[in-house]
Design an enzyme around this catalytic site. Structure first.
Site: not given
Length: 243
Positions: A21-22, A24, A34, A38, A66, A69, A189, A195, A208
């Site tokens: 993630d991150g 963008g 954005r 990627h 996902s 998305n 993540r 999340r 974990e």
């Protein structure tokens, strides 16, 4: 293999799954579109894949796109699909040369036919590789996966291939996209979000977690190694207690 009872204690994780993630935000912070982020994130994947053997990581699963998305702008979605096609075409030889076995999970029929064909070709090309196992989740959602698995299970019950009385928590994993993979030991993540975003819901029951602020394009092999060390220091009891 998925869903199996956790085995003997091991210092480092055998299977690491990453929510990348991150991208963008990384691009926006630099005044770029954005999709620029990627593309930067895609380049980072190679470094992490190549770092796995040195960290004792046998399986790496990355969340590429996902089922949610599709809600992004048409321009971004089209750009991501183009990026996935280019990534496969560009990286195929390097992945095979590095002995990386590639698999894809997710609702494959929901992707365009050209991309599906490239995915099939890469899986076939690397089928004989026995080094790092790289699994790429495309058009993937944990709930969608469980729903599709349950449908296949129900079809087997209806066809008389499976007795409902024999269905238990070891049965469903045999119908999941990840049925040939061990469950993840560590889920990472990036980007500061805490999340799991519908990623490997069933498989991560005993994983974990590491939620870190680093944006994915800045996620280096050194950061990866640090998280592996953190994992090694954790006490994993799987619901039990030390005697």
């Amino acid at each position: 293999m998925a869903g199996a009872t956790p085995g003997a204690a091991r210092k480092g994780p055998r299977h690491v799954a990453i929510i990348m993630d991150g991208n963008g935000r990384w691009a926006t912070m630099r005044g770029r579109p954005r999709l620029f982020g990627h593309h930067a994130g895609a380049k980072r994947v190679r470094e992490i894949v190549e770092a796995c053997p040195g960290q004792g990581v046998e399986y790496l699963t990355i969340f590429g796109f996902s089922t949610e998305n599709w809600k992004r702008t048409q321009i971004e979605v089209a750009g991501l699909m183009s990026l996935f096609r280019r990534y496969i075409q560009k990286e195929a030889r390097a992945l095979k040369a590095n002995n990386v076995r590639v698999r894809f999970i997710g609702d494959r029929p929901g992707l365009d036919r050209k991309l599906q064909a490239l995915m099939d070709e890469l899986e076939e090309m690397t089928e004989g590789c026995d080094g790092t196992n790289l699994t790429i989740a495309l058009n993937y959602g944990g709930r969608d996966e469980v729903a599709r698995a349950t449908q296949r299970l129900a079809e087997d019950v209806a066809a008389g291939k499976l007795d409902p009385a024999d269905v238990d928590e070891e049965t469903l994993p045999r119908y999941l996209d990840t049925r040939v993979l061990p469950d993840p030991d560590l889920v990472i993540r990036t980007s500061g979000e805490a999340r799991i975003s519908n990623f490997l819901l069933w498989q991560s029951a005993y994983a974990e977690y590491e939620f870190i602020d680093t944006l994915w394009p800045d996620f280096t092999a050194a950061v990866f190694a640090g998280l592996i060390r953190n994992y090694a220091g954790r006490d994993r009891r799987y619901g039990g207690v030390k005697r």
